[in-house]
Design an enzyme around this catalytic site. Structure first.
Site, mmCIF file in Angstrom:
data_model
loop_
_atom_site.group_PDB
_atom_site.id
_atom_site.type_symbol
_atom_site.label_atom_id
_atom_site.label_comp_id
_atom_site.label_asym_id
_atom_site.label_seq_id
_atom_site.Cartn_x
_atom_site.Cartn_y
_atom_site.Cartn_z
ATOM 1 N N HIS A 93 -4.858 6.231 -14.199
ATOM 2 C CA HIS A 93 -5.499 6.382 -12.830
ATOM 3 C C HIS A 93 -6.926 6.236 -13.028
ATOM 4 C CE1 HIS A 93 -1.944 8.906 -12.001
ATOM 5 N NE2 HIS A 93 -1.908 8.018 -11.139
ATOM 6 N N TRP A 120 -10.327 7.986 -10.012
ATOM 7 C CA TRP A 120 -9.035 8.680 -10.455
ATOM 8 C C TRP A 120 -7.982 7.525 -10.299
ATOM 9 C CZ3 TRP A 120 -5.273 8.255 -7.101
ATOM 10 C CH2 TRP A 120 -5.392 7.837 -5.491
ATOM 11 N N ASP A 126 -0.018 6.154 -16.851
ATOM 12 C CA ASP A 126 -0.969 5.627 -15.981
ATOM 13 C C ASP A 126 -2.276 6.798 -16.461
ATOM 14 O OD1 ASP A 126 -2.462 5.025 -13.639
ATOM 15 O OD2 ASP A 126 -0.809 5.456 -12.337
ATOM 16 N N TYR A 134 -3.538 14.796 -10.513
ATOM 17 C CA TYR A 134 -3.008 13.764 -9.784
ATOM 18 C C TYR A 134 -1.652 12.914 -10.619
ATOM 19 C CZ TYR A 134 -1.846 9.950 -6.689
ATOM 20 O OH TYR A 134 -1.323 8.898 -5.724
ATOM 21 N N GLU A 170 -2.963 -2.476 -9.344
ATOM 22 C CA GLU A 170 -2.398 -1.951 -8.000
ATOM 23 C C GLU A 170 -3.487 -1.810 -6.942
ATOM 24 O OE1 GLU A 170 -1.902 2.658 -7.922
ATOM 25 O OE2 GLU A 170 -1.406 1.733 -9.706
ATOM 26 N N GLU A 188 8.353 -0.400 -10.709
ATOM 27 C CA GLU A 188 8.100 0.772 -10.295
ATOM 28 C C GLU A 188 9.163 1.297 -9.151
ATOM 29 O OE1 GLU A 188 4.454 3.922 -9.471
ATOM 30 O OE2 GLU A 188 4.214 1.701 -8.992
ATOM 31 N N ARG A 214 7.841 6.822 -16.811
ATOM 32 C CA ARG A 214 6.419 7.050 -16.915
ATOM 33 C C ARG A 214 6.012 8.585 -16.988
ATOM 34 N NH1 ARG A 214 2.013 7.000 -12.243
ATOM 35 N NH2 ARG A 214 2.643 8.911 -11.808
ATOM 36 N N ARG A 225 0.216 -5.673 -11.692
ATOM 37 C CA ARG A 225 0.520 -4.369 -11.068
ATOM 38 C C ARG A 225 0.277 -4.409 -9.626
ATOM 39 N NH1 ARG A 225 3.069 -0.984 -10.742
ATOM 40 N NH2 ARG A 225 2.144 0.984 -10.849
ATOM 41 N N GLU A 269 -1.404 2.072 -18.224
ATOM 42 C CA GLU A 269 -1.822 1.487 -16.920
ATOM 43 C C GLU A 269 -3.166 1.964 -16.403
ATOM 44 O OE1 GLU A 269 -0.247 2.005 -12.381
ATOM 45 O OE2 GLU A 269 1.253 2.664 -14.130
#
Length: 414
Positions: free
Chosen positions: A224, A414, A222, A159, A274, A351, A147, A295, A248
Site C-alpha cells: 500500500h 498508504w 500489498d 487498511y 493501480e 485480482e 493475497r 497493476r 505489490e
C-alpha cells in the site's frame, strides 16, 4: 451506428459507482465503468459537462478515433478523472461493437489464449489465527492464489484487513470507502501507521502461512505504498524464503526511480500501477525491467484500447498483467478486464474481490468463477447489464478512503 444518447448513472449499492451508457440509433447500448473511488462526482461532472455533448451524433464504430479525439483534443491530458471518463466511453464503444458483431469482446481482441484467468482473493485477519481461518475460507471458495494481509501488533486498524475497526468497528470485507453516519459530515477515517512494527511483523506472518499451507500456494502481499525504497528492499529480501508471487505497491508509485533500489536488493517479484493512468507512467519501469506485473485497471487507464496497448508493450519487455480488480471497480470494469485477460498472451493473474449482493442487484453479470479461474462468458459484448430501476434505489452517498498518519500525527502514504 450514430450515437443518439449517453447517460451517466451514479448509484451506490453498498458503495458508489459511476456508469456510462451509450446508445446508438440502432438501439444497441454499451456500458463503461467510470468509477473513481472517493472522487466519483468529479468524473460524473467531467462526463456530463465535457464529454457527452461531444459524443451525440458521432460514429460509435470509430473507437480508436474517438479515443484520440477525447485524449488529444482536450489539451489537458492524463490524470485519473480524465482517463476514467475516456475509459468509460471506450469500454462502452467496445461493448457496442461486440454486441453488433454478435460476439463476446475477447473474440474481437484476438480470441481466447487460455481457458480462464487465474484469480487471487484477499485473505486477512487482525491476527495470525484469524488470517489462517480467512485463508482456509478462500481455499474452500476455490481460490488457487491468495493475497495475505494482517493486523500489526500495537496498531488498532490497518487498511486492507477486513475486520479492521476504524470508522465505526464494522467489517469491510468489500473494502468500501467509509461513509458518515446518516446526516453526518463525511470525513476520512484516520489510521495510525508504524513502518518499523510492520517490517518486523510481516515476515513472521508469511512464515506461519507457509508452515500451515505449504510451499505450493501462490501468496501475494500489498505494501500500500507505505515504505521508503530501502525499507521496501529490506522487506523484499526478508520475504524471499517464502516465495511470494509478488510484492505489490511497496513504495509510492509516482517515485518510479525507487523501483531501481528495490530491484537491486531483492529477487522478490514486484507489482505496481493501480494508481497509474497512462502508458507513460510505465515506460521507464518496463524498459529497465524494474517490475514483473502491471497493476493498472481498465477503468482508470483509458479503457480497453489503452490497456491493450499497455499490455502489449509490457509483453515486449517480459512483464505480465495483474489487472486491478477491487470492488470499487464495478462489474462493468471487471468484465472488461476479464475479456483482456482471456485474450492477451502475457496474462499473469487477476485480482478478484466478490461484489456485494446489493451491487449484483444493479449490475447483472454473466462472468463466472470456477475452480480458481474467471471467465467473461460468451455473451455478446461485455456480458453485463445495468438495471436502471434497481440503481435508483441506491442513491449516491459521500464516502472516503481512510487517511494514514504516523505515530507523531504526520500524514503518511498508504
Amino acid at each position: 451506428m450514430r450515437i443518439v444518447s449517453a447517460e451517466v448513472i451514479v448509484t451506490s449499492p453498498g458503495r458508489n459507482f459511476v456508469t456510462l451508457r451509450i446508445t446508438t440509433e440502432d438501439g444497441v447500448a454499451g456500458l463503461g465503468d467510470a468509477t473513481l473511488n472517493g472522487r466519483e462526482l468529479a468524473v460524473q461532472s467531467y462526463l456530463d459537462s465535457h464529454v457527452v455533448p461531444l459524443l451525440i451524433g458521432s460514429d460509435a464504430s470509430r473507437i480508436e478515433d474517438t479515443w484520440q479525439y477525447l485524449y488529444r483534443g482536450a489539451y489537458w491530458r492524463r490524470g485519473p478523472v480524465t482517463m476514467a471518463a475516456i475509459a468509460a466511453v471506450d469500454t462502452a464503444l467496445w461493448d457496442i461493437k461486440a454486441k453488433t458483431a454478435g460476439m463476446p469482446l475477447y473474440q474481437l481482441l484476438g480470441g481466447a489464449s487460455r481457458t480462464g484467468a487465474l484469480a487471487y482473493g484477499h485473505a486477512s485477519g487482525r491476527d495470525v489465527p484469524e488470517l489462517l481461518d480467512s485463508v482456509r475460507a478462500h481455499l474452500e471458495l476455490g481460490y488457487r492464489a491468495i493475497r495475505i494481509q494482517t493486523g500489526i501488533p500495537g496498531l488498532d486498524s490497518v487498511y486492507g484487513v477486513a475486520a479492521s475497526g476504524a470508522g465505526g468497528g464494522e467489517r469491510y470485507d468489500y473494502e468500501p470507502a467509509r461513509r458518515a453516519a446518516l446526516g453526518g459530515r463525511p470525513l476520512p477515517a484516520v489510521e495510525t501507521w508504524d513502518t518499523r512494527a510492520y517490517l518486523r511483523h510481516v515476515p513472521t506472518v508469511f512464515e506461519a502461512v507457509r508452515a500451515e499451507f505449504g510451499p505450493e500456494l501462490p501468496l501475494l502481499h500489498d505494501g500500500h505504498h507505505r515504505m521508503t525504497p530501502i525499507e521496501a528492499a529490506r522487506l523484499g529480501k526478508a520475504l524471499e524464503p517464502y516465495d511470494l508471487f509478488w510484492l505489490e505497491d511497496a513504495t509510492p508509485a509516482e517515485d518510479q526511480a525507487a523501483l531501481r533500489v528495490i530491484r537491486h536488493h531483492t529477487t522478490t517479484p514486484l507489482a505496481i500501477g493501480e494508481v497509474f493512468n497512462s502508458v507513460y507512467d510505465y515506460t521507464m519501469l518496463l524498459s529497465e525491467r524494474l517490475i514483473d506485473y502491471v497493476r493498472s485497471a481498465v477503468t482508470h487507464t483509458g479503457g480497453v484500447t489503452a490497456m491493450k496497448k499497455l499490455l502489449d508493450l509490457a509483453d515486449v519487455h517480459g512483464v505480465r498483467s495483474g489487472i486491478h480488480g477491487p470492488t470499487d471497480i464495478s462489474p462493468v470494469g471487471m468484465a472488461a478486464a476479464l475479456h483482456l485477460d482471456l485474450a492477451i498472451h502475457n496474462f499473469g493473474i487477476q485480482e478478484y474481490m466478490r461484489h456485494s449482493e446489493q451491487t449484483l442487484e444493479v449490475f447483472r453479470t454473466s462472468y463466472r468463477f470456477e475452480d480458481g479461474l474467471l471467465h467473461p462468458s460468451d455473451t455478446p459484448g461485455l456480458g453485463v447489464d445495468l438495471d436502471t430501476e434497481a440503481a435508483r434505489h441506491f442513491p449516491y452517498q459521500p464516502a472516503y478512503l481512510p487517511v494514514n498518519r504516523l505515530l507523531d500525527g504526520t500524514v503518511h502514504d498508504w
